[in-house]
Design an enzyme around this catalytic site. Structure first.
Site, PDB file in Angstrom:
ATOM      1  N   CYS A  71     -43.193  35.999  10.915  1.00 19.41           N
ATOM      2  CA  CYS A  71     -44.323  36.704  10.300  1.00 19.41           C
ATOM      3  C   CYS A  71     -45.046  35.934   9.204  1.00 19.41           C
ATOM      4  O   CYS A  71     -46.260  35.765   9.284  1.00 19.41           O
ATOM      5  CB  CYS A  71     -43.847  38.035   9.722  1.00 19.41           C
ATOM      6  SG  CYS A  71     -43.556  39.236  11.011  1.00 19.41           S
TER       7      CYS A  71
HETATM    8  C1  UDX Z   1     -43.164  41.480  16.182  1.00 19.67           C
HETATM    9  C2  UDX Z   1     -44.548  42.127  16.167  1.00 19.67           C
HETATM   10  O1  UDX Z   1     -44.780  42.898  17.270  1.00 19.67           O
HETATM   11  C3  UDX Z   1     -45.584  41.133  15.843  1.00 19.67           C
HETATM   12  O2  UDX Z   1     -46.864  41.650  15.849  1.00 19.67           O
HETATM   13  C4  UDX Z   1     -45.248  40.733  14.484  1.00 19.67           C
HETATM   14  O3  UDX Z   1     -46.244  39.992  13.932  1.00 19.67           O
HETATM   15  C5  UDX Z   1     -43.957  39.964  14.538  1.00 19.67           C
HETATM   16  O4  UDX Z   1     -42.947  40.783  14.990  1.00 19.67           O
HETATM   17  P1  UDX Z   1     -41.329  40.702  17.727  1.00 19.67           P
HETATM   18  O5  UDX Z   1     -40.816  42.074  17.875  1.00 19.67           O
HETATM   19  O6  UDX Z   1     -40.559  39.748  16.897  1.00 19.67           O
HETATM   20  O7  UDX Z   1     -42.849  40.753  17.226  1.00 19.67           O
HETATM   21  O8  UDX Z   1     -41.722  40.064  19.113  1.00 19.67           O
HETATM   22  P2  UDX Z   1     -40.859  39.496  20.302  1.00 19.67           P
HETATM   23  O9  UDX Z   1     -39.431  39.348  19.921  1.00 19.67           O
HETATM   24  O10 UDX Z   1     -41.619  38.323  20.790  1.00 19.67           O
HETATM   25  O11 UDX Z   1     -40.926  40.664  21.380  1.00 19.67           O
HETATM   26  C6  UDX Z   1     -42.076  41.084  22.010  1.00 19.67           C
HETATM   27  C7  UDX Z   1     -41.718  41.572  23.401  1.00 19.67           C
HETATM   28  O12 UDX Z   1     -42.869  42.102  24.031  1.00 19.67           O
HETATM   29  C8  UDX Z   1     -41.166  40.490  24.337  1.00 19.67           C
HETATM   30  O13 UDX Z   1     -39.887  40.867  24.797  1.00 19.67           O
HETATM   31  C9  UDX Z   1     -42.183  40.464  25.500  1.00 19.67           C
HETATM   32  O14 UDX Z   1     -41.582  40.230  26.768  1.00 19.67           O
HETATM   33  C10 UDX Z   1     -42.770  41.857  25.416  1.00 19.67           C
HETATM   34  N1  UDX Z   1     -44.079  42.028  26.086  1.00 19.67           N
HETATM   35  C11 UDX Z   1     -45.107  41.182  25.845  1.00 19.67           C
HETATM   36  C12 UDX Z   1     -44.238  43.075  26.978  1.00 19.67           C
HETATM   37  O15 UDX Z   1     -43.312  43.827  27.244  1.00 19.67           O
HETATM   38  N2  UDX Z   1     -45.463  43.273  27.578  1.00 19.67           N
HETATM   39  C13 UDX Z   1     -46.499  42.435  27.365  1.00 19.67           C
HETATM   40  O16 UDX Z   1     -47.563  42.642  27.951  1.00 19.67           O
HETATM   41  C14 UDX Z   1     -46.322  41.357  26.463  1.00 19.67           C
HETATM   42  C1  UDX Z   2     -40.768  38.980   6.557  1.00 18.77           C
HETATM   43  C2  UDX Z   2     -41.119  40.061   5.532  1.00 18.77           C
HETATM   44  O1  UDX Z   2     -40.160  40.021   4.475  1.00 18.77           O
HETATM   45  C3  UDX Z   2     -41.156  41.429   6.185  1.00 18.77           C
HETATM   46  O2  UDX Z   2     -41.563  42.411   5.245  1.00 18.77           O
HETATM   47  C4  UDX Z   2     -42.145  41.390   7.359  1.00 18.77           C
HETATM   48  O3  UDX Z   2     -42.202  42.635   8.009  1.00 18.77           O
HETATM   49  C5  UDX Z   2     -41.753  40.297   8.325  1.00 18.77           C
HETATM   50  O4  UDX Z   2     -41.690  39.040   7.637  1.00 18.77           O
HETATM   51  P1  UDX Z   2     -38.572  38.085   7.734  1.00 18.77           P
HETATM   52  O5  UDX Z   2     -39.426  37.290   8.647  1.00 18.77           O
HETATM   53  O6  UDX Z   2     -37.362  38.761   8.279  1.00 18.77           O
HETATM   54  O7  UDX Z   2     -39.441  39.206   7.001  1.00 18.77           O
HETATM   55  O8  UDX Z   2     -38.123  37.051   6.610  1.00 18.77           O
HETATM   56  P2  UDX Z   2     -37.881  37.073   5.035  1.00 18.77           P
HETATM   57  O9  UDX Z   2     -36.555  37.600   4.710  1.00 18.77           O
HETATM   58  O10 UDX Z   2     -39.045  37.658   4.352  1.00 18.77           O
HETATM   59  O11 UDX Z   2     -37.858  35.490   4.765  1.00 18.77           O
HETATM   60  C6  UDX Z   2     -38.959  34.678   5.177  1.00 18.77           C
HETATM   61  C7  UDX Z   2     -38.725  33.258   4.769  1.00 18.77           C
HETATM   62  O12 UDX Z   2     -38.873  33.104   3.372  1.00 18.77           O
HETATM   63  C8  UDX Z   2     -37.355  32.697   5.120  1.00 18.77           C
HETATM   64  O13 UDX Z   2     -37.505  31.393   5.610  1.00 18.77           O
HETATM   65  C9  UDX Z   2     -36.619  32.715   3.795  1.00 18.77           C
HETATM   66  O14 UDX Z   2     -35.614  31.725   3.724  1.00 18.77           O
HETATM   67  C10 UDX Z   2     -37.741  32.451   2.810  1.00 18.77           C
HETATM   68  N1  UDX Z   2     -37.516  33.004   1.459  1.00 18.77           N
HETATM   69  C11 UDX Z   2     -37.415  34.348   1.278  1.00 18.77           C
HETATM   70  C12 UDX Z   2     -37.456  32.138   0.375  1.00 18.77           C
HETATM   71  O15 UDX Z   2     -37.556  30.908   0.520  1.00 18.77           O
HETATM   72  N2  UDX Z   2     -37.273  32.670  -0.873  1.00 18.77           N
HETATM   73  C13 UDX Z   2     -37.170  34.010  -1.100  1.00 18.77           C
HETATM   74  O16 UDX Z   2     -37.012  34.402  -2.274  1.00 18.77           O
HETATM   75  C14 UDX Z   2     -37.236  34.882   0.011  1.00 18.77           C
END
Ligand code: UDX
Ligand code: UDX
Length: 461
Positions: free
Chosen positions: A288
């Protein structure tokens, strides 16, 4: 409009909504967000069907197994599957057709320009439209995928209206409902969120979504669809800013011989700053933060605004893994021909996700400097091998350290804290670069190694 206060939904709103039985909910996309959402709604008593085009994922969900490492979510998924509260299918149209509410949770990956790729969202919308076209009942469609402002109302809505022949607001409801979960605590973050954002351009749709969340205790923010989309970006950009601020302060501290730890801790005591997300390291990764900063930068440029802060975040983040290279070179000299162990390949400890992991730029820089890299991660190695197949891999942290001239901790896995004299004494040069400030410098030194931490200055030596 913000309603409620932490721990309590707005009573008037909840009372006003009729008490209802379980709903049938379809979640499109069985990734982190989709499965956390699905399991949450199943735990709240609803009947959930997860639809995904990936047959392997669907099979895995049906057997109560997650396609990624998230232990608490997996325990609850198993329960929901065995109680028949959650099923999975590859038939997205039928799943959507048989549901009252449909959550779009597919991925929105970055393209080279930083813009998000909307193919998966479009394809999910097409399936939803087919379901709407052949249904008589009203359905609520909820965009949960992270999309830049205006995507839902100017792309998803007209696409679904055109293909279904139905009218949004009248025949189907539409909301944007961003998620804020962190990997590693996906279910907890879904069940006890800091806020629930309900973006709707008509009251009825917003009320329908509020009703689905009525048993979750959290402040509810009611807003229009575009603002809801923007709230997600505003939140993630701020988190990325906080981390980058910490890295910048830490880098300056290190060069001034100051330990940035107490500096940032004291700064964080100011309630206007706050103590969380102030840990310096090798930069932010994950599915993200990097993607969202890039996407908002691209969107801003598209409307004629040059966002200097966003550019600086991305630039500083790219540079940050080089801090580890600098610390190593300062200690053991030029890296050419030296064996460097990289411990932790996931984008953070505790997960097997390698999306935008800082391990890639770190290893690339080490290799570019002529080092020989041996890598290890407790969970993420199978995923990482696919992106860097030519790197050498070890089967344990201690095997990676054997004969190494230095090591870098790239992800904060708890087991790396257990490394001690036995492992360090097997290194050729026992030099440990703590890229996540997760080790105790005194313990590392007591166990016979040189400790170098990001943002420690001379204090960590
Ligand atoms: C999420 C959010 O949805 C994204 O917008 C956000 O920014 C990051 O986190 P995430 O749940 O991590 O994404 O995505 P991912 O693990 O890639 O899973 C998405 C799934 O959707 C995949 O399993 C893919 O096969 C599925 N998919 C994609 C469908 O079932 N239908 C489609 O048409 C496209
Ligand atoms: C993040 C947001 O926290 C969450 O709210 C959103 O919905 C999805 O993206 P996540 O991707 O699980 O969640 O990661 P996060 O725990 O936020 O860490 C992101 C990155 O920042 C990692 O690489 C982590 O190591 C780094 N990080 C985080 C730091 O370097 N320092 C910090 O203090 C916190």
């Amino acid at each position: 409009m913000v309603s409620g206060r932490p721990g309590w939904p707005r009573k008037g709103l909840i009372d006003a909504l009729a008490v209802q039985g379980p709903m049938r909910i379809c979640v499109i996309g069985a990734g982190y967000v989709g499965l956390a959402t699905g399991v949450m709604f199943a735990k709240l008593g609803n009947d959930v069907v997860c639809a995904d085009i990936d047959e392997g994922r669907v099979k895995s969900v049906r057997s109560g197994k997650l396609p990624f490492h998230e232990p608490e979510l997996e325990r609850e998924l198993k329960k929901a599957v065995s109680r028949k509260k959650l099923t999975a299918t590859t038939d997205t149209v039928s799943a959507a057709k048989s549901s009252q509410a449909i959550f779009i949770c597919v991925q929105t990956p970055s393209m080279a320009s930083g813009r998000i790729a909307l193919g998966p969202v479009r394809s999910a919308c097409r399936s939803v439209a087919k379901a709407l076209k052949s249904s008589k009942d009203r359905k609520l469609v909820v965009m949960k995928s992270t999309v830049v402002p205006s995507t839902t109302d100017s792309m998803a809505k007209p696409l679904m209206e055109r293909l279904s022949g139905k009218s949004c607001g009248k025949d189907f409801g539409l909301c944007m409902n961003p998620e804020f979960l962190q990997e590693g605590s996906a279910l907890k973050d879904s069940m006890t969120p800091s806020r629930i954002v309900i973006g709707a351009d008509d009251k009825k749709s917003g009320d329908e979504l509020a009703r689905l969340y009525k048993r979750i205790r959290a402040p509810v923010v009611r807003t229009d669809i575009r603002s809801a989309e923007m709230i997600k970006y505003a939140s993630n950009v701020f988190l990325a800013t906080k981390i980058t601020y910490s890295n910048e302060i830490a880098n300056i501290c290190a060069r001034l011989g100051i330990d940035s730890g107490p500096v940032l801790e004291a700064a964080g005591m100011d309630p206007r700053i706050g103590p969380l997300f102030l840990k310096p390291g090798l930069g932010f990764g994950g599915s993200c933060l990097p993607k969202d900063v890039k996407a908002l930068k691209d969107k801003a440029s598209g409307v004629g605004y040059r966002p200097r802060l966003l550019s600086a975040l991305l630039e500083t983040n790219e540079r940050q893994p080089l801090e580890a290279v600098r610390l190593l070179e300062n200690s053991i000299g030029p890296l050419r021909g030296k064996k460097i162990a990289v411990l932790g390949l996931a984008f953070k400890g505790g997960v097997d996700d390698i999306r935008e992991t800082r391990a890639v730029p770190l290893i690339t820089a080490l290799l570019a400097n002529g080092a020989r890299v041996v890598a290890f991660d407790p969970m993420a190695m199978p995923n990482f091998i696919r992106v860097m197949p030519t790197v050498e891999y070890a089967e344990s942290a201690s095997a990676a350290l054997k004969g190494a001239d230095g090591c870098v901790i790239q992800a904060d896995w708890p087991e790396f804290r257990g490394l001690g004299r036995r492992e360090y004494s097997a290194m050729r040069h026992p030099v440990v670069v703590d890229g996540r400030r997760c080790l105790d410098p005194r313990k590392v030194k007591a166990e016979g190694a040189v400790y170098l931490g990001v943002g420690y200055g001379l204090a960590g030596r």
